[in-house]
Design an enzyme around this catalytic site. Structure first.
Site, PDB file in Angstrom:
ATOM      1  N   HIS A 131      -9.742  -2.374  -6.096  1.00 55.86           N
ATOM      2  CA  HIS A 131     -10.746  -2.061  -5.091  1.00 55.86           C
ATOM      3  C   HIS A 131     -12.044  -2.804  -5.403  1.00 55.86           C
ATOM      4  O   HIS A 131     -12.202  -3.388  -6.466  1.00 55.86           O
ATOM      5  CB  HIS A 131     -11.024  -0.553  -5.050  1.00 55.86           C
ATOM      6  CG  HIS A 131      -9.949   0.230  -4.371  1.00 55.86           C
ATOM      7  ND1 HIS A 131      -8.796   0.619  -5.007  1.00 55.86           N
ATOM      8  CD2 HIS A 131      -9.855   0.680  -3.091  1.00 55.86           C
ATOM      9  CE1 HIS A 131      -8.031   1.288  -4.162  1.00 55.86           C
ATOM     10  NE2 HIS A 131      -8.650   1.347  -3.001  1.00 55.86           N
ATOM     11  N   LYS A 135     -16.561   0.951  -6.097  1.00 54.37           N
ATOM     12  CA  LYS A 135     -15.763   2.177  -6.098  1.00 54.37           C
ATOM     13  C   LYS A 135     -15.989   2.929  -7.405  1.00 54.37           C
ATOM     14  O   LYS A 135     -15.943   2.337  -8.482  1.00 54.37           O
ATOM     15  CB  LYS A 135     -14.277   1.862  -5.915  1.00 54.37           C
ATOM     16  CG  LYS A 135     -13.417   3.120  -5.742  1.00 54.37           C
ATOM     17  CD  LYS A 135     -12.035   2.788  -5.249  1.00 54.37           C
ATOM     18  CE  LYS A 135     -11.171   4.028  -5.086  1.00 54.37           C
ATOM     19  NZ  LYS A 135     -11.729   4.990  -4.115  1.00 54.37           N
TER      20      LYS A 135
END
Length: 242
Positions: A131, A135
């Site tokens: 990600h 995140k």
């Protein structure tokens, strides 16, 4: 046509939801962020979609209960106490909670469950996710969802068969374990691979998210489906009918 209230409206997912709702037959009832009036938003909505933070979940559930409307929860990083709150709310109103609202990921989890149920514990399962650099939780909610699917297929509890953060002299891999690896960097919306590794063969089941709009579209579809349901706790599987 439904009035959809968005909790976490200033975040990336909240903005994506605004765009998807605007392009749909539904209307945006309003949006709130940290410190906003969840109860007021619930009173103006037919359904709530929550992509905020675990700390706000309890108040958001109470708002849905107070207004007697369904709520879709896409917030990740939830703990046991959060799930207990969801279970309590689901006795009163329809609640759909998921680590990923993508329809593609929902189908992927179904395939992972099927593969794990048909292959023995001598097939090692590793889940790799990547990600964007901002995140804050790892493994991702989607990775955990896929891990739960694999564990369910094997008839075991993920908590007792999970391996994470290997470093140094860890020894041999535990038979039947489900491993996780989390990568972070750039602007990656979300990539997940489930590797099933047997003797001299491998199966890889994967999903790539190219834009957050896929999660917003799935969340809106879940909200549509949830309206009019009986009180209870639901998953995205039900939305796809699998």
């Amino acid at each position: 046509m439904a009035r959809i209230g968005v909790i976490g409206s200033k975040g990336a997912m909240g903005q994506a939801l605004d765009e998807v709702i605007a392009a749909s037959t539904h209307t945006l009832a309003g949006g709130i962020d940290k410190g906003g009036d969840a109860a007021g938003l619930a009173d103006a909505s037919d359904v709530l979609v929550d992509f905020s933070a675990p700390a706000a979940l309890c108040a958001n559930l109470h708002a849905a209960i107070g207004a007697g409307i369904p709520i879709v929860i896409g917030t990740t990083g939830l703990e046991d106490k959060n799930h207990s709150s969801i279970d309590e709310a689901a006795r009163v109103v329809p609640v759909l909670q998921t680590g990923n609202t993508s329809l593609g990921v929902t189908l992927l989890a179904h395939l992972v469950r099927e593969a794990a149920s048909r292959l023995g514990p001598d097939w090692d399962i590793e889940i790799v996710e990547m990600h964007h650099r901002r995140k804050v939780d790892a493994p991702s909610g989607t990775a955990l969802l896929l891990g739960e699917a694999a564990a369910s297929g094997r008839g075991i509890e993920l908590a007792g068969h999970s391996e994470r953060g290997r470093d140094g002299h860890t020894g041999a891999r535990t038979e039947g374990a489900i491993g996780f690896a989390a990568l972070r960097g750039g602007t990656v919306a979300g990539e997940h691979s489930v590797i099933l590794a047997g003797e001299e063969e491998r199966i890889t089941l994967a999903h790539s998210a190219e834009n957050r709009s896929i999660f917003a579209r799935g969340a809106v579809r879940a909200a549509e489906w949830l309206i009019g349901r009986k009180a209870g706790r639901y998953t995205m599987d039900k939305v796809l009918g699998i």
